[in-house]
Design an enzyme around this catalytic site. Structure first.
Site, PDB file in Angstrom:
ATOM      1  CG  ASP A 104      64.866  52.762  14.504  1.00 10.00           C
ATOM      2  OD1 ASP A 104      63.719  53.209  14.423  1.00 10.00           O
ATOM      3  OD2 ASP A 104      65.384  52.399  15.581  1.00 10.00           O
ATOM      4  CG  ASP A 116      60.415  51.374  14.197  1.00  7.85           C
ATOM      5  OD1 ASP A 116      60.846  50.954  15.288  1.00  7.85           O
ATOM      6  OD2 ASP A 116      60.990  52.247  13.539  1.00  7.85           O
TER       7      ASP A 116
END
Length: 505
Positions: free
Chosen positions: A16, A346
């Protein structure tokens, strides 16, 4: 690909972009500007943090050759901004919209968006399983879609497929005092009192002074303290509530009192869990227990304390006001569970954005290739230096499908050539062709359900352009003096020069 970041005693495995940037100790001011963009993308959209970092770097890489050739940075900035305007406009033109939010088609769209977000994550093998959980969790929220109303709890042990969604609230069993074992651990349709109040005997402060005339008066002072706490406990018991939760401690006296009356209590409950219980049950967080109104109490269909792995969890299900949900994540290693949480974060953000802005584009590098073709065609209609800059912008957009192909272990040059050929076809049927990471070829990503909210792409491209333009707009770095000592040294040097002395480094 994943990165392993080692900070102190902790190792983090993640891909990420925003998480990697947060864990790094960035000193360089230009790099810090790019890092801020990744964090902004994470806060605004939740996904596309890696994309925005890659695009920013590629824009600057393309600009570097122009700077070295003597082109003014303002010319480059103007060209980049013009290309970004065309890119955003084209995304708006080609995006696919769903207007009926209650249709099965809309839920299917959300699931596809969640799967696409999870595709590049550590839990990609279980994307169908987690996509359904994420969509179910977000659909439980009210119109505000407040992300804090989705709790994510870690329980080590078991398979990642043992993870589950609680239609309500779940939190780890809090610290308990003597008498807790005698309390019932299961209720149907109980009333709930939610407190921000301490239920234990207060010890006197160190500097407290009480003067008494007779020794017998001391007992009356002690009794007064007991009367106060028993008064509070009686007021709670009178409401008929079976579950008592408090943000502050509930001591052994209160725990035993509730156990004798077949009531359950939990003290030191985390603030976020208290708020989610209040939201789910329709109760109010009380700071006093005198004259508790019936409307202040919460209700829940089913309450139970369950054993999950090595932990005990308090679970509130079938809430009448169910505007919250909890995802309980299982897994072998804590690092794996943490990365799974980041992946779900996310996906949750993407689904929230897709609900608010129900328009999607194809992922897998398809939209970037289409934008690259359109901007390249536009560059041929203009002349001068701007043509070169706009053309380089189009070339930079190809970094997304190129990176996808490289990370999948395939020949990026070959795949990019196939994509250029497909997108350049006059029939326009190759508009949604992107990288097939399973077969090392290209395919129609829209048909294969690789969808992303158009907002993610608009935000990523706009933010990456702004970050690149910010760095390009700087022509000199001036370092300010850090301390008084440095300032004093500089003044002494100036005085020395005034006397005709020479100072050398």
């Amino acid at each position: 690909m994943d990165k392993l970041i080692h900070t102190g005693d902790k190792a983090t495995v993640t891909n990420d972009g925003a998480t990697i940037i947060q864990l790094l100790d960035i000193v360089h001011p230009a790099a810090k500007a790019l890092a801020d963009v990744a964090e902004a993308q994470d806060n605004e959209v939740g996904d596309g943090t890696t994309s925005v970092m890659i695009l920013s770097g590629e824009f600057l890489k393309e600009a570097k050759s122009f700077i070295e050739d003597g082109m003014h940075s303002r010319t480059i900035i103007k060209g980049f901004r013009e290309a970004t305007r065309i890119a955003v406009q084209k995304i708006r033109d080609v995006e696919y919209k769903v207007t009926n939010h209650q249709s099965p088609e809309f839920r299917e769209l959300l699931v596809k968006c969640a799967k696409t977000s999870l595709n590049s994550k550590l839990v990609a093998s279980y994307k169908e399983f987690f996509a359904e959980i994420v969509v179910d969790a977000v659909m439980k929220l009210d119109a505000d879609l407040e992300k804090n109303m989705i709790g994510i709890k870690h329980v080590q042990g078991g398979s990642v497929l043992n993870s589950f969604l609680v239609d309500g609230v779940a939190f780890k069993k809090t610290f308990s005092y003597a008498g807790f074992e005698q309390q019932p651990k299961k209720f149907e349709n109980p009333k709930i009192v939610i407190l921000n109040l301490e239920l234990e005997l207060k010890s006197e402060k160190e500097n407290a002074e009480i003067r008494i005339e007779n020794p017998e008066d001391y007992q009356s002072i002690v009794d007064a303290e007991w009367d106060i706490i028993y008064g509070k406990l009686e007021n709670i018991a009178k409401t008929g509530a079976k579950v008592v939760l408090s943000k502050l401690p509930i001591g052994d006296l209160a725990t035993q009192y509730f156990a004798d009356r077949n009531m359950f209590c939990a003290g030191r409950v985390a603030q976020e869990d208290i708020l989610r219980v209040a939201k789910a049950t329709g109760g109010q967080v009380l700071t006093t227990v005198s004259e508790i109104a019936e409307t202040s109490l919460g209700t829940v269909g089913y309450f139970e304390e369950l054993q999950i792995g090595a932990e005990r969890y308090n679970i509130f299900k079938d809430c009448p006001n169910s505007k919250t949900a909890t995802i309980v994540l299982r897994g072998g290693a804590e690092q794996y569970i943490e990365e799974a949480e980041r992946s779900l974060n996310d996906a949750i953000m993407v689904v929230r954005r897709a609900i608010k802005h129900a328009s999607v584009v194809a992922g897998g590098g398809a939209i970037e290739m289409e934008l690259s073709r359109i901007i390249r065609e536009y560059s041929r209609t203009i002349s001068g230096k701007h043509q070169l800059v706009v053309n380089s912008y189009a070339r930079a957009l190809e970094i997304i499908p190129k990176t996808l192909a490289e990370n999948a272990g395939f020949d990026a040059v070959e795949i990019l050539n196939k994509l250029r050929q497909k997108h350049a076809a006059a029939s326009n049927e190759g508009r949604w062709f992107g990288v097939d990471v399973n077969k090392g070829s290209i395919f129609d990503t829209f048909e294969q359900n690789i969808w992303e909210p158009s907002l993610v792409k608009v935000n990523a491209i706009s933010a990456a352009c702004e970050a690149a333009c910010l760095v390009l707009s700087v022509d000199e770095t001036v370092k300010a003096a850090k301390s008084e000592q440095e300032v004093t040294q500089a003044e002494m040097a100036l005085r020395g020069r005034g006397r005709g002395r020479r100072f050398r480094k």
